[in-house]
Design an enzyme around this catalytic site. Structure first.
Site, PDB file in Angstrom:
ATOM      1  N   ALA A  45       0.253  10.508  -1.077  1.00 44.66           N
ATOM      2  CA  ALA A  45      -0.100  10.719   0.332  1.00 44.66           C
ATOM      3  C   ALA A  45       0.677   9.788   1.268  1.00 44.66           C
ATOM      4  O   ALA A  45       0.583   9.908   2.480  1.00 44.66           O
ATOM      5  CB  ALA A  45      -1.599  10.524   0.529  1.00 44.66           C
ATOM      6  N   CYS A  46       1.451   8.865   0.711  1.00 41.63           N
ATOM      7  CA  CYS A  46       2.175   7.856   1.495  1.00 41.63           C
ATOM      8  C   CYS A  46       3.651   8.229   1.597  1.00 41.63           C
ATOM      9  O   CYS A  46       4.335   8.375   0.577  1.00 41.63           O
ATOM     10  CB  CYS A  46       2.019   6.496   0.807  1.00 41.63           C
ATOM     11  SG  CYS A  46       3.063   5.192   1.472  1.00 41.63           S
ATOM     12  N   GLY A  47       4.147   8.360   2.826  1.00 41.64           N
ATOM     13  CA  GLY A  47       5.552   8.700   3.037  1.00 41.64           C
ATOM     14  C   GLY A  47       6.507   7.680   2.459  1.00 41.64           C
ATOM     15  O   GLY A  47       7.536   8.042   1.886  1.00 41.64           O
TER      16      GLY A  47
END
Length: 135
Positions: free
Chosen positions: A10-12
């Site tokens: 979920a983390c770019g």
């Protein structure tokens, strides 16, 4: 080369780091640490290898950091590790482990120094171009 990434899909920043690893020709061991948190022993090993304190590994944004009062200096390193084990979202990411070292890859291009064949240029999800300085 053996590469491990402690990853949050979920983390770019984590996704960009993983993409740079794969574009270098490596297929890393991907540990989604929110689903499979490290053991206490492994977390302590990672912190030591990173050369930082447990407090420096804490993530504030999008976590229960404020709710738990973790800014208070009263918490010992062991207590902060307990919080990270109870709430893995508190562990900042991505952490990458290779034979060249261990690094918290924020920003994601910090991974390049850990790879045998790093990409020379990369475009992040947000369109930012990264060009590796000639070594």
């Amino acid at each position: 080369m053996s590469v491990t990434i402690y990853h949050n899909p979920a983390c770019g920043t984590s996704r960009n780091t993983l993409a740079m690893i794969r574009q270098s020709g490596e297929e890393p061991e991907v540990i989604e640490y929110l689903k499979t948190p490290p053991s206490r022993v492994r977390l302590v090993e990672l912190i030591k290898a990173l050369g930082i304190s447990p407090r420096e590994l804490l993530r504030e944004k999008g976590t229960p950091y404020a709710e738990l009062g973790l800014a208070d200096p009263k918490w010992s390193d062991d207590e902060l590790i307990d919080f990270m084990l109870a709430h893995p979202i508190l562990i900042n990411r991505p952490i990458v482990v290779t034979p060249k070292g261990v690094r918290l890859c924020r920003p994601s291009e910090l991974v390049l120094d850990l790879l045998d064949k790093p990409v020379q240029s990369f475009v992040k999800e947000d369109g930012e171009a990264v060009t590796r300085a000639k070594q």
